[in-house]
Design a protein around this motif. Sequence first.
Motif, PDB file in Angstrom:
ATOM      1  N   GLY A   1     -30.162 104.968  28.557  1.00 59.19           N
ATOM      2  CA  GLY A   1     -30.640 105.372  27.246  1.00 59.19           C
ATOM      3  C   GLY A   1     -30.987 106.838  27.131  1.00 59.19           C
ATOM      4  N   GLU A   2     -31.467 107.446  28.214  1.00 61.00           N
ATOM      5  CA  GLU A   2     -31.804 108.865  28.167  1.00 61.00           C
ATOM      6  C   GLU A   2     -30.566 109.744  28.047  1.00 61.00           C
ATOM      7  OE1 GLU A   2     -34.175 109.825  31.517  1.00 61.00           O
ATOM      8  OE2 GLU A   2     -35.873 108.543  30.933  1.00 61.00           O
ATOM      9  N   GLU A   3     -29.411 109.230  28.461  1.00 64.42           N
ATOM     10  CA  GLU A   3     -28.173 109.993  28.380  1.00 64.42           C
ATOM     11  C   GLU A   3     -27.311 109.573  27.196  1.00 64.42           C
ATOM     12  OE1 GLU A   3     -26.171 109.668  32.106  1.00 64.42           O
ATOM     13  OE2 GLU A   3     -27.856 110.454  33.275  1.00 64.42           O
ATOM     14  N   ASP A   4     -27.645 108.472  26.565  1.00 63.33           N
ATOM     15  CA  ASP A   4     -26.891 107.973  25.420  1.00 63.33           C
ATOM     16  C   ASP A   4     -27.873 107.542  24.330  1.00 63.33           C
ATOM     17  OD1 ASP A   4     -24.925 106.992  23.708  1.00 63.33           O
ATOM     18  OD2 ASP A   4     -24.849 105.041  24.698  1.00 63.33           O
ATOM     19  N   PRO A   5     -28.466 108.490  23.622  1.00 66.78           N
ATOM     20  CA  PRO A   5     -29.472 108.142  22.615  1.00 66.78           C
ATOM     21  C   PRO A   5     -28.926 107.277  21.488  1.00 66.78           C
ATOM     22  CG  PRO A   5     -28.854 110.463  22.460  1.00 66.78           C
ATOM     23  CD  PRO A   5     -28.258 109.951  23.721  1.00 66.78           C
ATOM     24  N   VAL A   6     -27.607 107.362  21.233  1.00 67.58           N
ATOM     25  CA  VAL A   6     -27.011 106.525  20.191  1.00 67.58           C
ATOM     26  C   VAL A   6     -26.945 105.067  20.640  1.00 67.58           C
ATOM     27  CG1 VAL A   6     -24.960 106.158  18.755  1.00 67.58           C
ATOM     28  CG2 VAL A   6     -25.695 108.481  19.323  1.00 67.58           C
ATOM     29  N   GLY A   7     -26.772 104.852  21.940  1.00 69.55           N
ATOM     30  CA  GLY A   7     -26.772 103.495  22.485  1.00 69.55           C
ATOM     31  C   GLY A   7     -25.525 102.698  22.219  1.00 69.55           C
ATOM     32  N   GLU A   8     -24.376 103.368  22.078  1.00 70.37           N
ATOM     33  CA  GLU A   8     -23.141 102.646  21.778  1.00 70.37           C
ATOM     34  C   GLU A   8     -22.053 102.897  22.813  1.00 70.37           C
ATOM     35  OE1 GLU A   8     -21.923 103.443  17.810  1.00 70.37           O
ATOM     36  OE2 GLU A   8     -23.705 102.538  16.906  1.00 70.37           O
ATOM     37  N   GLN A   9     -22.456 103.352  24.006  1.00 69.08           N
ATOM     38  CA  GLN A   9     -21.490 103.503  25.100  1.00 69.08           C
ATOM     39  C   GLN A   9     -21.799 102.424  26.134  1.00 69.08           C
ATOM     40  OE1 GLN A   9     -21.538 107.220  27.326  1.00 69.08           O
ATOM     41  NE2 GLN A   9     -19.306 107.184  27.488  1.00 69.08           N
ATOM     42  N   SER A  10     -21.147 101.292  25.963  1.00 73.90           N
ATOM     43  CA  SER A  10     -21.477 100.131  26.799  1.00 73.90           C
ATOM     44  C   SER A  10     -20.362  99.102  26.719  1.00 73.90           C
ATOM     45  CB  SER A  10     -22.787  99.490  26.318  1.00 73.90           C
ATOM     46  OG  SER A  10     -22.638  98.989  24.994  1.00 73.90           O
ATOM     47  N   PHE A  11     -20.446  98.092  27.610  1.00 74.26           N
ATOM     48  CA  PHE A  11     -19.548  96.949  27.499  1.00 74.26           C
ATOM     49  C   PHE A  11     -20.185  95.730  28.150  1.00 74.26           C
ATOM     50  CE2 PHE A  11     -18.350  98.678  31.628  1.00 74.26           C
ATOM     51  CZ  PHE A  11     -17.945  97.586  32.405  1.00 74.26           C
ATOM     52  N   ASN A  12     -19.645  94.573  27.779  1.00 70.01           N
ATOM     53  CA  ASN A  12     -20.100  93.311  28.345  1.00 70.01           C
ATOM     54  C   ASN A  12     -18.946  92.697  29.124  1.00 70.01           C
ATOM     55  OD1 ASN A  12     -20.629  90.145  28.173  1.00 70.01           O
ATOM     56  ND2 ASN A  12     -22.591  91.189  27.884  1.00 70.01           N
ATOM     57  N   ALA A  13     -19.242  92.215  30.330  1.00 72.99           N
ATOM     58  CA  ALA A  13     -18.229  91.580  31.177  1.00 72.99           C
ATOM     59  C   ALA A  13     -18.579  90.109  31.346  1.00 72.99           C
ATOM     60  CB  ALA A  13     -18.174  92.277  32.537  1.00 72.99           C
ATOM     61  N   HIS A  14     -17.712  89.246  30.833  1.00 74.54           N
ATOM     62  CA  HIS A  14     -17.921  87.797  30.874  1.00 74.54           C
ATOM     63  C   HIS A  14     -17.085  87.210  32.009  1.00 74.54           C
ATOM     64  CE1 HIS A  14     -17.120  83.666  28.800  1.00 74.54           C
ATOM     65  NE2 HIS A  14     -17.998  83.560  29.782  1.00 74.54           N
ATOM     66  N   LEU A  15     -17.724  86.654  33.020  1.00 79.53           N
ATOM     67  CA  LEU A  15     -17.053  86.143  34.216  1.00 79.53           C
ATOM     68  C   LEU A  15     -16.987  84.619  34.165  1.00 79.53           C
ATOM     69  CD1 LEU A  15     -17.642  87.443  37.824  1.00 79.53           C
ATOM     70  CD2 LEU A  15     -17.430  84.999  37.390  1.00 79.53           C
ATOM     71  N   ALA A  16     -15.772  84.069  34.233  1.00 80.97           N
ATOM     72  CA  ALA A  16     -15.573  82.618  34.183  1.00 80.97           C
ATOM     73  C   ALA A  16     -14.567  82.211  35.269  1.00 80.97           C
ATOM     74  CB  ALA A  16     -15.057  82.193  32.813  1.00 80.97           C
ATOM     75  N   PRO A  17     -14.715  81.003  35.836  1.00 81.20           N
ATOM     76  CA  PRO A  17     -13.807  80.552  36.898  1.00 81.20           C
ATOM     77  C   PRO A  17     -12.475  80.076  36.329  1.00 81.20           C
ATOM     78  CG  PRO A  17     -15.365  78.819  36.385  1.00 81.20           C
ATOM     79  CD  PRO A  17     -15.760  80.001  35.541  1.00 81.20           C
ATOM     80  N   ARG A  18     -11.457  80.047  37.176  1.00 83.52           N
ATOM     81  CA  ARG A  18     -10.156  79.510  36.799  1.00 83.52           C
ATOM     82  C   ARG A  18      -9.586  78.716  37.970  1.00 83.52           C
ATOM     83  NH1 ARG A  18     -11.730  80.486  32.534  1.00 83.52           N
ATOM     84  NH2 ARG A  18     -10.815  81.789  30.884  1.00 83.52           N
ATOM     85  N   TRP A  19      -9.093  77.513  37.683  1.00 88.09           N
ATOM     86  CA  TRP A  19      -8.356  76.715  38.649  1.00 88.09           C
ATOM     87  C   TRP A  19      -7.386  75.800  37.892  1.00 88.09           C
ATOM     88  CZ3 TRP A  19     -13.766  75.746  38.092  1.00 88.09           C
ATOM     89  CH2 TRP A  19     -14.080  74.551  37.450  1.00 88.09           C
ATOM     90  N   PRO A  20      -6.321  75.363  38.503  1.00 84.38           N
ATOM     91  CA  PRO A  20      -5.332  74.526  37.817  1.00 84.38           C
ATOM     92  C   PRO A  20      -5.943  73.219  37.326  1.00 84.38           C
ATOM     93  CG  PRO A  20      -4.439  75.370  39.875  1.00 84.38           C
ATOM     94  CD  PRO A  20      -5.908  75.680  39.887  1.00 84.38           C
TER      95      PRO A  20
END
Length: 546
Positions: free
Chosen positions: A93-112
């Motif tokens: 936050g101290e380097e990005d006062p606008v607060g819009e430089q981010s991402f969300n990583a959603h981790l889900a398993p995969r199998w047949p």
Amino acid sequence: MAVTDYIVPASHEFAANFLFDEYGLNPFFAADRRVKEGSGSQRSVFTDQGGEWTVTLYYQPSNIVYPGERLPSGTAWRLDEVREFRMTIARHGEEDPVGEQSFNAHLAPRWPGMEAESDDGTTHQISVPDGLEEAVNVHVQGSNIEFDRYRRLLQKAASAVDIRSEYFEELHEFSNVQDAERYVRVNRDDSGPVHARDGPIASMGHLLEHDRQGYRKVVQDDEDGHGNTLPGYYHTVTLGPRRIREAFPTHALPKEVKHYYAREAGNLPDDSPLAHPKVGVSYQVSRWDETLGASPESLERLERELDQTLLSVLADAGLDIAPERGNGPFVDDAYFETERTEKGPDPVSLDLTRIRSSQESVVIRHLADGLSPIQWESLQTLVTDGGEVSPTDIATEHGRHVGSVRRALREIDDLVEREYGQVSLRSSYIAELVHDAVEEAREATRRAVEAGSKALEAAERGLGDQMSVFVAWAAKHGVDIDDALSRREARMMLRFGEPGREARRAVREGFRIWKAADLPPERFRTARIRFNDGSAASAWRYLEPG
């Protein structure tokens, strides 16, 4: 500065599916372990390229059906339930006062053979690539981060919460990009030509898009959502692969080009970056049947196509995309800075004027050469029927044999497209030109019939042959015959289509007929001529030599 130093667009939205199978489900089990050790979450900080970032690992419920004690591959499943995991990764936050430089990583398993349960209790199988045994899919979605940084930031964030970074090193070939946009911010005093009615956004939709088949979207919204009019508030054009190649022969990715403001832009002072619009180009995954991978080569291709399209649109609108002094027409914001580089792609000359002229010449040539009755009937159907049209539909409507219709259409294949049994005009611009031609033909027929009836009426009233000829001429050109023969109005009015040589010829012809009918020449010479485009002139100007 070199001539090729063009402005560098900034990355805005991005979404992708990163699939990792080298370590099977180990990343999933590691995330489960760390969440449990942190009583539901883990938080940490890390640095990348000299900047500080924060990461929060947490879990969410899953609708994946519990697989039992073992997976189809034989791997033991030692968890009591199925969870899915997320990491929120953001610039400090101290380097990005606008607060819009981010991402969300959603981790889900995969199998047949894995299944998911819907809200109504039914289950359905989750699609898993053939040959994939066990893996994790990480769906990333963020903004204002360079496309090629997401995977590195994911690795560093994982390491910061004590999950091995090498789990996220090797991408599976089925990894793919779902969304991406590159943009510049333009001074609102300079951006008008981009969203103008004859600007590149409107022209690309008008000239390049099929008149009915496939996806077609042109948006021109000047209302800001608060009841205020803000020109260029949200203007977009979306083109699929086939249409995008007409303007950019080396491109294939479907794209949306847009000019848009923030919702609050109308209430902000000029010195606020958000008072000025963005011009962006985004990848539209839903507009084609193919996929774009997430490898470094694919991301490089993505950025190159988006940037080249954006620079080309700006250049076509007349904006200086290589300002030598200051920012030129651009406005810096928290994530876009007016920088120039020689490494970017050269803009393509859209030459929409050439495309427009080419399409006009095609229509004019066919009209000049003459169209067969079946071709006319086909064009009439295409410009009046808004749905899907087939050769059989045209044949049925006009009582023709379908083979004759198909032969007639083949002879005008630069006007129409025939695909999968459907027929359409090649662009909405060609559709408008053809529509005008069809309407003009109908109007000419109406005028001819009216002229004939007026001439017969004059003959029945005992008027001379020359007067009958003048009545027919007047009906053809929209002259009010009662006004022409009386002096109720101080000045007679003559109405014609377009100014030019043809109008001059018609006026002189009318004057000859008028004098032959023994009508006062000065009344005709002082008549006012009006044209369809709103212009006007005195008749005597068209009777002078020249």
